[in-house]
Motif scaffolding. Structure first.
Motif, PDB file in Angstrom:
ATOM      1  N   LEU A  97       3.748   0.200   7.842  1.00 12.36           N
ATOM      2  CA  LEU A  97       3.925  -0.673   6.681  1.00 12.36           C
ATOM      3  C   LEU A  97       3.620  -2.071   7.191  1.00 12.36           C
ATOM      4  CD1 LEU A  97       4.029  -0.963   3.710  1.00 12.36           C
ATOM      5  CD2 LEU A  97       6.740  -0.851   3.985  1.00 12.36           C
ATOM      6  N   ALA A 100       0.251  -2.888   7.886  1.00 12.62           N
ATOM      7  CA  ALA A 100      -0.671  -2.981   6.646  1.00 12.62           C
ATOM      8  C   ALA A 100      -0.194  -4.357   5.905  1.00 12.62           C
ATOM      9  CB  ALA A 100      -0.225  -1.637   5.848  1.00 12.62           C
ATOM     10  N   SER A 180      -1.506   2.188   4.413  1.00 14.10           N
ATOM     11  CA  SER A 180      -0.481   2.418   3.186  1.00 14.10           C
ATOM     12  C   SER A 180      -0.396   3.745   2.854  1.00 14.10           C
ATOM     13  CB  SER A 180      -0.787   1.509   1.920  1.00 14.10           C
ATOM     14  OG  SER A 180      -0.937   0.133   2.523  1.00 14.10           O
TER      15      SER A 180
END
Length: 428
Positions: A97, A100, A180
């Protein structure tokens, strides 16, 4: 030294539900991981076209797992394996995450990708021994081979659908968007595993021992147990030699049969289909065969199939051999894992699977360090035939060694896990 086989749990109420939740969570999490694996590889390949970058991504993707597996096995024997798996998944998701979000913000430096790959590799080093050791806590002894075969089928299925789905997503989403998706699949996997009741494995030591003591004891156990020592050696040799057919076959297709994308796609589909069908078959009917017969037969098959691919002059014959290589993978790995789960005491399984995880993480890079440069000075066909011949020699030596014969006898003595008989394999 006593080498009493492990006593797996009897069928407890709700074990099918627990196994279904566990495997479902693993399937969803694996699917997300495969999307990231292919997307990152394609991203690095297409944006840099640099072999050094790809080599570094491989190092960061494998080396941390090999190092952490040393300690991951100890943790799996000292702590609740369920929480280790969930924590590793959460750490991987957090790193993914973060990458990302940075990429959405325009930060795409290579070191950030390498760092994320390293964190994911660390998580795999913690997860792998914990997963292998958790299965016998959930599954009755007489169903271990079937569930391991089902797990291999799921893995092969993900290998079958992963590349086309990843290609579709890569064509429509930025890399950050695919990352994601992996975060979401990890969250689902964690949530499903959280519903499975798992207790910490009881230890027999009367007093607490340190991590280093635990690690040393696990090493002495692996080295001193004839069956496990022999199986680990065979596993290492087969994994190293299997690097040639695993990684060089796309190169042979491109050099010999043409560079069309569909030809490489069919190659991957042939392998994955064979692996998926064999995993399901072993899960359903594998109990009809001796574990050691499957392991030894698959080891010899790897050599024969590698030679067959190297001598192939027809593309579809080549695909047929690749399909059979896919069949041989679960025929080797599924009974190998089952033998370990049936043999090793529950309190030591994490450490044993940790050592096997080290071999898994290092064997392929070591094999490619040898076979990759060799394929640049000699033909891929030559490398495949040579690796097949060496595999034959290695299998023959493994069978001829006194430790090999003792290991086979010990495995056959405890071939029926329902008997839970005590066996005393000969020690050196």
């Amino acid at each position: 030294m006593s080498t009493e086989p492990a006593v797996a749990p009897t069928a407890r109420p709700g074990w099918r539900r627990d196994v279904a939740l566990f495997l479902s969570g693993q399937m969803v999490s694996l699917f997300g991981s495969m999307l990231v694996q292919y997307a990152v590889m394609w991203y690095l390949t297409l944006t840099t076209k640099d072999g050094t970058v790809l080599a570094l991504s491989t190092i960061f993707g494998f080396l941390p797992q090999a190092v952490v597996s040393i300690f991951g096995g100890v943790w799996a024997d000292r702590h609740n394996r369920k929480f280790l798996i969930m924590g590793a998944d959460a750490a991987i998701a957090a790193a993914t995450l973060t990458l990302a979000l940075l990429m959405f913000a325009g930060q795409a430096d290579l070191w950030l990708i390498y760092l994320a790959l390293a964190v994911r590799s660390v998580g795999a080093g913690i997860q792998t021994p914990a997963v292998g050791a958790l299965v016998p806590q959930l599954v009755p002894a007489d169903r271990l081979l079937a569930i391991n075969g089902l797990s291999q089928t799921i893995q092969a299925g993900m290998m079958l659908v992963g590349p086309p789905v990843a290609a579709l997503l890569y064509a429509t989403l930025p890399l950050a968007g695919i990352l994601s998706i992996d975060v979401a699949t990890a969250a689902i996997g964690i949530g499903l595993l959280a519903l499975v009741p798992v207790s910490r494995v009881a230890r027999t030591e009367s007093a607490p021992v340190g991590y280093v003591t635990d690690l040393a004891e696990g090493f002495r156990y692996v080295v001193g147990h004839p069956l496990i020592r022999w199986l680990l050696g065979l596993y290492a040799v087969v994994m190293v030699l299997a690097a040639a057919p695993s990684f060089l076959t796309p190169l042979m297709v491109a050099r010999t049969f043409g560079e069309e994308v569909w030809k490489l796609t069919v190659l991957e589909l042939s392998f994955s289909t064979g692996m998926m069908l064999a995993g399901a078959t072993i899960g359903l009917w594998g109990k009809r065969f001796s574990r050691m017969t499957l392991i030894i037969g698959a080891s010899i098959s790897f050599g024969a199939l590698s030679i067959g691919m190297g001598l192939s002059t027809n593309l579809w014959v080549f695909y047929g051999f690749m399909f059979l290589v896919g069949v041989a993978v679960p025929a080797f790995s599924t009974p190998s894992m089952t033998v370990l789960q049936e043999t090793v005491e529950p309190e030591r399984q994490g450490r044993v699977f940790g050592f096997f995880g080290i071999v898994s993480a290092t064997a392929m890079p070591v094999g490619m360090a040898v076979f990759g440069p060799l394929a640049d000075v000699r033909s891929v066909e030559f490398v495949l035939v040579a690796s097949g011949l060496v595999t034959f020699v290695a299998a023959a030596v493994a069978l001829a060694l006194p430790s090999g014969r003792r290991a086979i006898r010990a495995a056959r003595d405890q071939a029926d896990p329902l008997s839970h008989g005590r066996t005393e394999p000969a020690t050196d």
